[in-house]
Motif scaffolding. Structure first.
Motif, PDB file in Angstrom:
ATOM      1  N   ALA A  56       9.825  34.736  -2.192  1.00 47.28           N
ATOM      2  CA  ALA A  56       8.663  35.178  -2.965  1.00 47.28           C
ATOM      3  C   ALA A  56       9.059  35.978  -4.202  1.00 47.28           C
ATOM      4  N   GLU A  57      10.289  36.474  -4.241  1.00 46.90           N
ATOM      5  CA  GLU A  57      10.730  37.227  -5.416  1.00 46.90           C
ATOM      6  C   GLU A  57      10.880  36.313  -6.628  1.00 46.90           C
ATOM      7  N   ASN A  58      11.264  35.059  -6.389  1.00 48.65           N
ATOM      8  CA  ASN A  58      11.512  34.136  -7.497  1.00 48.65           C
ATOM      9  C   ASN A  58      10.433  33.067  -7.664  1.00 48.65           C
ATOM     10  N   PHE A  59       9.562  32.898  -6.652  1.00 48.80           N
ATOM     11  CA  PHE A  59       8.537  31.864  -6.709  1.00 48.80           C
ATOM     12  C   PHE A  59       7.223  32.387  -6.147  1.00 48.80           C
ATOM     13  N   GLU A  60       6.140  32.029  -6.835  1.00 42.33           N
ATOM     14  CA  GLU A  60       4.819  32.306  -6.266  1.00 42.33           C
ATOM     15  C   GLU A  60       4.451  31.269  -5.205  1.00 42.33           C
ATOM     16  N   TRP A  61       4.905  30.024  -5.398  1.00 44.99           N
ATOM     17  CA  TRP A  61       4.418  28.919  -4.569  1.00 44.99           C
ATOM     18  C   TRP A  61       5.557  28.024  -4.090  1.00 44.99           C
ATOM     19  N   GLU A  62       5.308  27.379  -2.965  1.00 41.89           N
ATOM     20  CA  GLU A  62       6.144  26.273  -2.528  1.00 41.89           C
ATOM     21  C   GLU A  62       5.201  25.115  -2.193  1.00 41.89           C
ATOM     22  N   SER A  63       5.562  23.933  -2.647  1.00 41.99           N
ATOM     23  CA  SER A  63       4.708  22.785  -2.376  1.00 41.99           C
ATOM     24  C   SER A  63       5.535  21.637  -1.823  1.00 41.99           C
ATOM     25  N   PHE A  64       4.819  20.738  -1.166  1.00 39.48           N
ATOM     26  CA  PHE A  64       5.449  19.644  -0.436  1.00 39.48           C
ATOM     27  C   PHE A  64       4.635  18.380  -0.688  1.00 39.48           C
ATOM     28  N   TRP A  65       5.332  17.306  -1.004  1.00 34.98           N
ATOM     29  CA  TRP A  65       4.702  16.020  -1.291  1.00 34.98           C
ATOM     30  C   TRP A  65       5.207  15.002  -0.268  1.00 34.98           C
ATOM     31  N   ALA A  66       4.301  14.209   0.269  1.00 32.65           N
ATOM     32  CA  ALA A  66       4.708  13.201   1.249  1.00 32.65           C
ATOM     33  C   ALA A  66       4.031  11.873   0.931  1.00 32.65           C
ATOM     34  N   SER A  67       4.766  10.781   1.136  1.00 33.39           N
ATOM     35  CA  SER A  67       4.195   9.460   0.944  1.00 33.39           C
ATOM     36  C   SER A  67       4.630   8.523   2.072  1.00 33.39           C
ATOM     37  N   LEU A  68       3.805   7.544   2.306  1.00 30.64           N
ATOM     38  CA  LEU A  68       4.074   6.474   3.274  1.00 30.64           C
ATOM     39  C   LEU A  68       3.732   5.170   2.576  1.00 30.64           C
ATOM     40  N   THR A  69       4.638   4.181   2.634  1.00 32.56           N
ATOM     41  CA  THR A  69       4.349   2.872   2.047  1.00 32.56           C
ATOM     42  C   THR A  69       4.524   1.805   3.120  1.00 32.56           C
ATOM     43  N   PHE A  70       3.765   0.728   2.951  1.00 30.88           N
ATOM     44  CA  PHE A  70       3.776  -0.359   3.928  1.00 30.88           C
ATOM     45  C   PHE A  70       3.116  -1.579   3.280  1.00 30.88           C
ATOM     46  N   ARG A  71       3.301  -2.733   3.912  1.00 31.92           N
ATOM     47  CA  ARG A  71       2.683  -3.964   3.440  1.00 31.92           C
ATOM     48  C   ARG A  71       1.749  -4.517   4.508  1.00 31.92           C
ATOM     49  N   TRP A  79       0.815  -1.212   0.000  1.00 29.63           N
ATOM     50  CA  TRP A  79       0.000   0.000   0.000  1.00 29.63           C
ATOM     51  C   TRP A  79       0.848   1.263   0.000  1.00 29.63           C
ATOM     52  N   PHE A  80       0.238   2.346  -0.509  1.00 24.21           N
ATOM     53  CA  PHE A  80       0.832   3.672  -0.368  1.00 24.21           C
ATOM     54  C   PHE A  80      -0.242   4.666   0.058  1.00 24.21           C
ATOM     55  N   VAL A  81       0.194   5.667   0.804  1.00 21.74           N
ATOM     56  CA  VAL A  81      -0.640   6.809   1.180  1.00 21.74           C
ATOM     57  C   VAL A  81       0.132   8.056   0.765  1.00 21.74           C
ATOM     58  N   GLN A  82      -0.567   9.009   0.182  1.00 28.95           N
ATOM     59  CA  GLN A  82       0.122  10.184  -0.360  1.00 28.95           C
ATOM     60  C   GLN A  82      -0.686  11.442  -0.079  1.00 28.95           C
ATOM     61  N   THR A  83       0.017  12.555   0.139  1.00 31.36           N
ATOM     62  CA  THR A  83      -0.651  13.846   0.263  1.00 31.36           C
ATOM     63  C   THR A  83       0.245  14.948  -0.272  1.00 31.36           C
ATOM     64  N   HIS A  84      -0.364  16.116  -0.482  1.00 31.97           N
ATOM     65  CA  HIS A  84       0.324  17.244  -1.105  1.00 31.97           C
ATOM     66  C   HIS A  84      -0.177  18.526  -0.452  1.00 31.97           C
ATOM     67  N   PHE A  85       0.757  19.432  -0.143  1.00 34.13           N
ATOM     68  CA  PHE A  85       0.412  20.706   0.476  1.00 34.13           C
ATOM     69  C   PHE A  85       1.111  21.822  -0.291  1.00 34.13           C
ATOM     70  N   ILE A  86       0.350  22.848  -0.684  1.00 30.41           N
ATOM     71  CA  ILE A  86       0.909  23.985  -1.413  1.00 30.41           C
ATOM     72  C   ILE A  86       0.498  25.273  -0.703  1.00 30.41           C
ATOM     73  N   ARG A  87       1.398  26.252  -0.719  1.00 30.07           N
ATOM     74  CA  ARG A  87       1.110  27.544  -0.106  1.00 30.07           C
ATOM     75  C   ARG A  87       1.960  28.616  -0.807  1.00 30.07           C
ATOM     76  N   PRO A  88       1.637  29.898  -0.625  1.00 28.25           N
ATOM     77  CA  PRO A  88       2.510  30.946  -1.157  1.00 28.25           C
ATOM     78  C   PRO A  88       3.917  30.807  -0.579  1.00 28.25           C
ATOM     79  N   HIS A  89       4.909  31.051  -1.395  1.00 28.05           N
ATOM     80  CA  HIS A  89       6.291  30.861  -0.943  1.00 28.05           C
ATOM     81  C   HIS A  89       6.613  31.854   0.169  1.00 28.05           C
ATOM     82  N   ARG A  90       7.172  31.354   1.257  1.00 26.92           N
ATOM     83  CA  ARG A  90       7.426  32.174   2.436  1.00 26.92           C
ATOM     84  C   ARG A  90       8.823  32.773   2.462  1.00 26.92           C
ATOM     85  N   GLU A  91       9.784  32.154   1.765  1.00 24.33           N
ATOM     86  CA  GLU A  91      11.178  32.579   1.916  1.00 24.33           C
ATOM     87  C   GLU A  91      11.782  33.182   0.655  1.00 24.33           C
TER      88      GLU A  91
END
Length: 267
Positions: free
Chosen positions: A251-266, A237-249
């Motif tokens: 902002a001059e070069n990026f509108e957004w920063e996003s983060f992807w996370a997964s967990l796998t197991f049997r 199995w896998f579980v996955q999620t994604h979080f996006i927000r305005p770039h905090r650090e």
């Protein structure tokens, strides 16, 4: 509440048409395979779990760790092998443990239409509004994205390793012991960002040999960051999620920063 995907081919065709076959959200998993007296860890990138379509470049690795109730240790012997980034490790005194991999942030620029397609695919418009509005925002969108993956490696020795947090910026933490899961059972997970619960995030799940390894179901985290997943078979199995927000650090070069996370197991 779960949303189950009954026609993955229809979903795939619609998204591919919308996004022009651009797929920012290549899923990223860490896989554990027993090989004689060692365990091979594979970092795989693709859309059909657990198959990898391309190998992660070693220079993108920010952190690679083994975490057990006895402590943590770095993984340093990783290398590219075929379409995977792999490392061979020794089992830890028959202890259950996590292997955890963090990739450095990576930049990308998307035309507004393709950005809208990707946000629609991740069902994340609530996280980009009102700074980005579909069919109204026309400027290209610049994003920096980081990825985090972890795999639970089980043994016959009982402990509470499944509760361990590996310390990723975005992390999926199981609250149910994998050893207690049965077919038809429920797995509770909590999504943490910077160690705080995140509400309203879509959490997706799937397993090997179902829906061609793509998402099988979606749910969302509550105010406490907790989501409940249905376990329907004894598989990988896998579980996955994604979080996006305005770039905090940066902002001059990026509108957004996003983060992807997964967990796998049997199970």
């Amino acid at each position: 509440m779960f949303i189950e995907i009954h026609n993955p081919n229809l979903w795939w065709c619609g998204w591919a048409s919308l996004a022009g076959l651009f797929l920012l959200g290549h899923n990223f998993w860490l896989i554990a395979k027993k090989q004689s007296r060692k365990i091979r860890l594979e970092a795989n990138t693709g859309h059909n779990f657990p198959i990898s379509g391309s190998a992660v470049k070693p220079e993108r690795v920010a952190d690679f760790l083994i975490i057990s109730p006895e402590g943590s240790a770095p993984v340093t012997n990783f290398r590219v092998l075929g379409n995977s980034l792999v490392a061979d490790i020794e089992p830890l005194n028959n202890q259950s443990f996590y292997a955890a991999l963090e990739l450095r942030p990576h930049p990308i620029t998307l035309e507004a239409e393709k950005f809208a397609g990707y946000i629609a695919d991740e069902d994340a418009f609530a996280f980009v509004a009102p700074r980005f509005i579909k069919d109204q925002t026309i400027a290209p969108q610049r994003e920096s994205y980081a990825k985090f993956a972890k795999v639970f490696c089980d043994t016959d020795k009982l402990n509470e390793a499944f509760l361990l947090k590996v310390g990723h910026k975005l992390e999926i933490v199981p609250l149910t012991d994998f050893a207690d899961l049965l077919v038809g059972g429920k797995l509770d997970v909590q999504v943490l960002f910077e160690n705080a619960p995140v509400a309203g995030l879509r959490v997706s799940s799937g397993c090997e040999e179902a829906n061609e390894g793509r998402y099988s179901a979606h749910t969302r985290t509550g105010e406490d960051g907790i989501a409940t997943l249905s376990i329907k078979n004894h598989r990988h199995w896998f579980v996955q999620t994604h979080f996006i927000r305005p770039h905090r650090e940066d902002a001059e070069n990026f509108e957004w920063e996003s983060f992807w996370a997964s967990l796998t197991f049997r199970i």
